[in-house]
Scaffold this motif. Structure first.
Motif, PDB file in Angstrom:
ATOM      1  N   MET A   1      37.947  28.196 -27.120  1.00 34.07           N
ATOM      2  CA  MET A   1      37.675  28.759 -25.804  1.00 34.07           C
ATOM      3  C   MET A   1      36.340  29.487 -25.846  1.00 34.07           C
ATOM      4  SD  MET A   1      39.815  31.639 -23.596  1.00 34.07           S
ATOM      5  CE  MET A   1      41.303  30.700 -23.526  1.00 34.07           C
ATOM      6  N   ASN A   2      35.568  29.309 -24.804  1.00 39.32           N
ATOM      7  CA  ASN A   2      34.295  30.008 -24.664  1.00 39.32           C
ATOM      8  C   ASN A   2      34.545  31.270 -23.842  1.00 39.32           C
ATOM      9  OD1 ASN A   2      31.584  30.488 -24.957  1.00 39.32           O
ATOM     10  ND2 ASN A   2      30.944  29.016 -23.411  1.00 39.32           N
ATOM     11  N   ILE A   3      34.115  32.406 -24.351  1.00 42.38           N
ATOM     12  CA  ILE A   3      34.401  33.705 -23.736  1.00 42.38           C
ATOM     13  C   ILE A   3      33.091  34.385 -23.343  1.00 42.38           C
ATOM     14  CG2 ILE A   3      35.454  35.966 -24.118  1.00 42.38           C
ATOM     15  CD1 ILE A   3      37.131  34.564 -26.354  1.00 42.38           C
ATOM     16  N   PHE A   4      33.045  34.868 -22.106  1.00 38.74           N
ATOM     17  CA  PHE A   4      31.900  35.647 -21.621  1.00 38.74           C
ATOM     18  C   PHE A   4      32.160  37.113 -21.932  1.00 38.74           C
ATOM     19  CE2 PHE A   4      30.312  38.484 -18.316  1.00 38.74           C
ATOM     20  CZ  PHE A   4      28.955  38.238 -18.394  1.00 38.74           C
ATOM     21  N   VAL A   5      31.136  37.810 -22.428  1.00 38.39           N
ATOM     22  CA  VAL A   5      31.229  39.239 -22.706  1.00 38.39           C
ATOM     23  C   VAL A   5      30.052  39.914 -22.019  1.00 38.39           C
ATOM     24  CG1 VAL A   5      31.483  41.009 -24.472  1.00 38.39           C
ATOM     25  CG2 VAL A   5      32.195  38.671 -24.975  1.00 38.39           C
ATOM     26  N   GLY A   6      30.339  40.780 -21.049  1.00 38.97           N
ATOM     27  CA  GLY A   6      29.281  41.440 -20.287  1.00 38.97           C
ATOM     28  C   GLY A   6      29.301  42.946 -20.458  1.00 38.97           C
ATOM     29  N   SER A   7      28.243  43.581 -19.962  1.00 38.33           N
ATOM     30  CA  SER A   7      28.037  45.035 -20.050  1.00 38.33           C
ATOM     31  C   SER A   7      27.975  45.510 -21.496  1.00 38.33           C
ATOM     32  CB  SER A   7      29.120  45.792 -19.276  1.00 38.33           C
ATOM     33  OG  SER A   7      29.043  45.502 -17.912  1.00 38.33           O
ATOM     34  N   LEU A   8      27.406  44.666 -22.352  1.00 40.13           N
ATOM     35  CA  LEU A   8      27.263  45.036 -23.766  1.00 40.13           C
ATOM     36  C   LEU A   8      26.200  46.119 -23.930  1.00 40.13           C
ATOM     37  CD1 LEU A   8      27.243  41.522 -25.461  1.00 40.13           C
ATOM     38  CD2 LEU A   8      29.025  43.256 -25.643  1.00 40.13           C
ATOM     39  N   GLY A  25      41.286  36.811 -34.412  1.00 39.49           N
ATOM     40  CA  GLY A  25      41.384  35.455 -34.934  1.00 39.49           C
ATOM     41  C   GLY A  25      40.028  34.909 -35.335  1.00 39.49           C
ATOM     42  N   ALA A  26      40.030  33.615 -35.628  1.00 37.82           N
ATOM     43  CA  ALA A  26      38.802  32.942 -36.078  1.00 37.82           C
ATOM     44  C   ALA A  26      37.776  32.876 -34.949  1.00 37.82           C
ATOM     45  CB  ALA A  26      39.132  31.543 -36.565  1.00 37.82           C
ATOM     46  N   VAL A  27      36.510  33.037 -35.319  1.00 38.31           N
ATOM     47  CA  VAL A  27      35.402  32.963 -34.368  1.00 38.31           C
ATOM     48  C   VAL A  27      34.458  31.854 -34.831  1.00 38.31           C
ATOM     49  CG1 VAL A  27      33.406  34.192 -33.427  1.00 38.31           C
ATOM     50  CG2 VAL A  27      35.573  35.408 -33.756  1.00 38.31           C
ATOM     51  N   ASP A  28      34.197  30.893 -33.949  1.00 39.46           N
ATOM     52  CA  ASP A  28      33.275  29.797 -34.277  1.00 39.46           C
ATOM     53  C   ASP A  28      31.824  30.216 -34.137  1.00 39.46           C
ATOM     54  OD1 ASP A  28      35.194  27.924 -34.933  1.00 39.46           O
ATOM     55  OD2 ASP A  28      35.176  26.942 -32.979  1.00 39.46           O
ATOM     56  N   SER A  29      31.494  30.912 -33.039  1.00 38.76           N
ATOM     57  CA  SER A  29      30.108  31.307 -32.822  1.00 38.76           C
ATOM     58  C   SER A  29      30.022  32.521 -31.910  1.00 38.76           C
ATOM     59  CB  SER A  29      29.296  30.155 -32.220  1.00 38.76           C
ATOM     60  OG  SER A  29      29.730  29.887 -30.907  1.00 38.76           O
ATOM     61  N   VAL A  47      31.193  34.265 -26.864  1.00 40.75           N
ATOM     62  CA  VAL A  47      31.913  34.122 -28.120  1.00 40.75           C
ATOM     63  C   VAL A  47      32.775  32.878 -28.005  1.00 40.75           C
ATOM     64  CG1 VAL A  47      33.632  35.168 -29.652  1.00 40.75           C
ATOM     65  CG2 VAL A  47      31.964  36.624 -28.478  1.00 40.75           C
ATOM     66  N   GLU A  48      32.755  32.037 -29.032  1.00 42.92           N
ATOM     67  CA  GLU A  48      33.621  30.858 -29.047  1.00 42.92           C
ATOM     68  C   GLU A  48      34.698  31.050 -30.090  1.00 42.92           C
ATOM     69  OE1 GLU A  48      32.120  26.798 -28.705  1.00 42.92           O
ATOM     70  OE2 GLU A  48      30.129  27.713 -28.532  1.00 42.92           O
ATOM     71  N   MET A  49      35.958  30.866 -29.652  1.00 39.42           N
ATOM     72  CA  MET A  49      37.105  30.957 -30.555  1.00 39.42           C
ATOM     73  C   MET A  49      37.886  29.647 -30.456  1.00 39.42           C
ATOM     74  SD  MET A  49      38.334  34.909 -29.915  1.00 39.42           S
ATOM     75  CE  MET A  49      39.434  34.960 -31.332  1.00 39.42           C
ATOM     76  N   PRO A  50      38.243  29.052 -31.608  1.00 38.00           N
ATOM     77  CA  PRO A  50      38.902  27.746 -31.580  1.00 38.00           C
ATOM     78  C   PRO A  50      40.351  27.791 -31.085  1.00 38.00           C
ATOM     79  CG  PRO A  50      38.744  28.534 -33.838  1.00 38.00           C
ATOM     80  CD  PRO A  50      37.982  29.494 -32.971  1.00 38.00           C
ATOM     81  N   ASP A  52      43.052  28.985 -28.524  1.00 40.03           N
ATOM     82  CA  ASP A  52      43.130  29.545 -27.164  1.00 40.03           C
ATOM     83  C   ASP A  52      44.041  30.763 -27.069  1.00 40.03           C
ATOM     84  OD1 ASP A  52      41.341  27.653 -26.326  1.00 40.03           O
ATOM     85  OD2 ASP A  52      42.783  26.467 -25.169  1.00 40.03           O
ATOM     86  N   GLU A  53      45.127  30.775 -27.837  1.00 38.13           N
ATOM     87  CA  GLU A  53      46.042  31.930 -27.795  1.00 38.13           C
ATOM     88  C   GLU A  53      45.381  33.182 -28.350  1.00 38.13           C
ATOM     89  OE1 GLU A  53      49.992  31.345 -29.328  1.00 38.13           O
ATOM     90  OE2 GLU A  53      50.118  29.349 -28.408  1.00 38.13           O
ATOM     91  N   GLU A  54      44.679  33.030 -29.467  1.00 40.49           N
ATOM     92  CA  GLU A  54      43.965  34.169 -30.051  1.00 40.49           C
ATOM     93  C   GLU A  54      42.849  34.627 -29.127  1.00 40.49           C
ATOM     94  OE1 GLU A  54      44.663  33.020 -34.776  1.00 40.49           O
ATOM     95  OE2 GLU A  54      42.720  32.612 -33.853  1.00 40.49           O
ATOM     96  N   ALA A  55      42.177  33.660 -28.520  1.00 50.43           N
ATOM     97  CA  ALA A  55      41.096  33.996 -27.588  1.00 50.43           C
ATOM     98  C   ALA A  55      41.634  34.768 -26.387  1.00 50.43           C
ATOM     99  CB  ALA A  55      40.388  32.727 -27.124  1.00 50.43           C
ATOM    100  N   GLN A  56      42.763  34.337 -25.841  1.00 45.28           N
ATOM    101  CA  GLN A  56      43.349  35.022 -24.681  1.00 45.28           C
ATOM    102  C   GLN A  56      43.780  36.433 -25.049  1.00 45.28           C
ATOM    103  OE1 GLN A  56      43.311  33.753 -21.440  1.00 45.28           O
ATOM    104  NE2 GLN A  56      43.701  35.924 -21.100  1.00 45.28           N
ATOM    105  N   LYS A  57      44.317  36.615 -26.253  1.00 49.12           N
ATOM    106  CA  LYS A  57      44.707  37.958 -26.706  1.00 49.12           C
ATOM    107  C   LYS A  57      43.473  38.855 -26.813  1.00 49.12           C
ATOM    108  CE  LYS A  57      47.283  40.368 -30.313  1.00 49.12           C
ATOM    109  NZ  LYS A  57      48.247  41.129 -29.570  1.00 49.12           N
ATOM    110  N   ALA A  58      42.367  38.304 -27.339  1.00 56.87           N
ATOM    111  CA  ALA A  58      41.117  39.069 -27.436  1.00 56.87           C
ATOM    112  C   ALA A  58      40.629  39.467 -26.045  1.00 56.87           C
ATOM    113  CB  ALA A  58      40.058  38.260 -28.169  1.00 56.87           C
ATOM    114  N   ILE A  59      40.692  38.525 -25.095  1.00 53.36           N
ATOM    115  CA  ILE A  59      40.273  38.820 -23.723  1.00 53.36           C
ATOM    116  C   ILE A  59      41.127  39.933 -23.139  1.00 53.36           C
ATOM    117  CG2 ILE A  59      40.235  37.900 -21.359  1.00 53.36           C
ATOM    118  CD1 ILE A  59      39.442  35.165 -22.630  1.00 53.36           C
ATOM    119  N   ASP A  60      42.441  39.792 -23.273  1.00 56.91           N
ATOM    120  CA  ASP A  60      43.369  40.774 -22.701  1.00 56.91           C
ATOM    121  C   ASP A  60      43.149  42.174 -23.264  1.00 56.91           C
ATOM    122  OD1 ASP A  60      44.489  38.705 -21.231  1.00 56.91           O
ATOM    123  OD2 ASP A  60      46.208  38.439 -22.584  1.00 56.91           O
ATOM    124  N   GLU A  61      42.868  42.247 -24.558  1.00 58.54           N
ATOM    125  CA  GLU A  61      42.752  43.565 -25.188  1.00 58.54           C
ATOM    126  C   GLU A  61      41.343  44.155 -25.149  1.00 58.54           C
ATOM    127  OE1 GLU A  61      44.893  44.219 -28.758  1.00 58.54           O
ATOM    128  OE2 GLU A  61      46.556  42.931 -28.137  1.00 58.54           O
TER     129      GLU A  61
END
Length: 114
Positions: A1-8, A25-29, A47-50, A52-61
């Motif tokens: 999953m590709n994740i956008f991170v703003g207001s860094l 979880g694992a991070v690809d890039s 951030v790209e995470m392979p 999707d469940e780990e990526a969604q948990k990261a987004i939520d938290e």
């Protein structure tokens, strides 16, 4: 999953961002977007995470978390439809922005009339 991170935070580095997401979880890039001329961070990245469940948990938290004094925005990055890319010539403001024969008084332009 590709994740956008703003207001860094502008001083945050890619290694720091990677570390924040690797807790889930694992991070690809990781890529923090920078200004081409100055090299300074534009305050957002991806951030790209392979997994999707780990990526969604990261987004939520991490969405709304305080990082180095800033509240960051984290969500799933959706690709833009092809027709929605920004153009450098999108005719904002309209009107004549220059040229040789603008008229409107003698300002030393190309067509002075003598």
């Amino acid at each position: 999953m590709n994740i956008f991170v703003g207001s860094l935070p502008f001083k945050m580095e890619e290694a720091d961002l990677r570390e924040s997401f690797e807790a889930y979880g694992a991070v690809d890039s990781v890529k923090i977007i920078t200004d081409k001329l100055t090299g300074r961070s534009k305050g957002f990245g991806f951030v790209e995470m392979p997994d999707d469940e780990e990526a969604q948990k990261a987004i939520d938290e991490l969405n709304g978390a305080n990082v180095q004094g800033r509240t960051i925005v984290v969500n799933k990055s959706e690709p833009r439809p092809e027709g929605e890319r920004r153009s450098f010539n999108n005719n904002r403001g309209g009107g004549d922005r220059g040229g040789y024969n603008r008229g409107g008084g003698d300002r030393g332009g190309y067509n002075r009339g003598y």
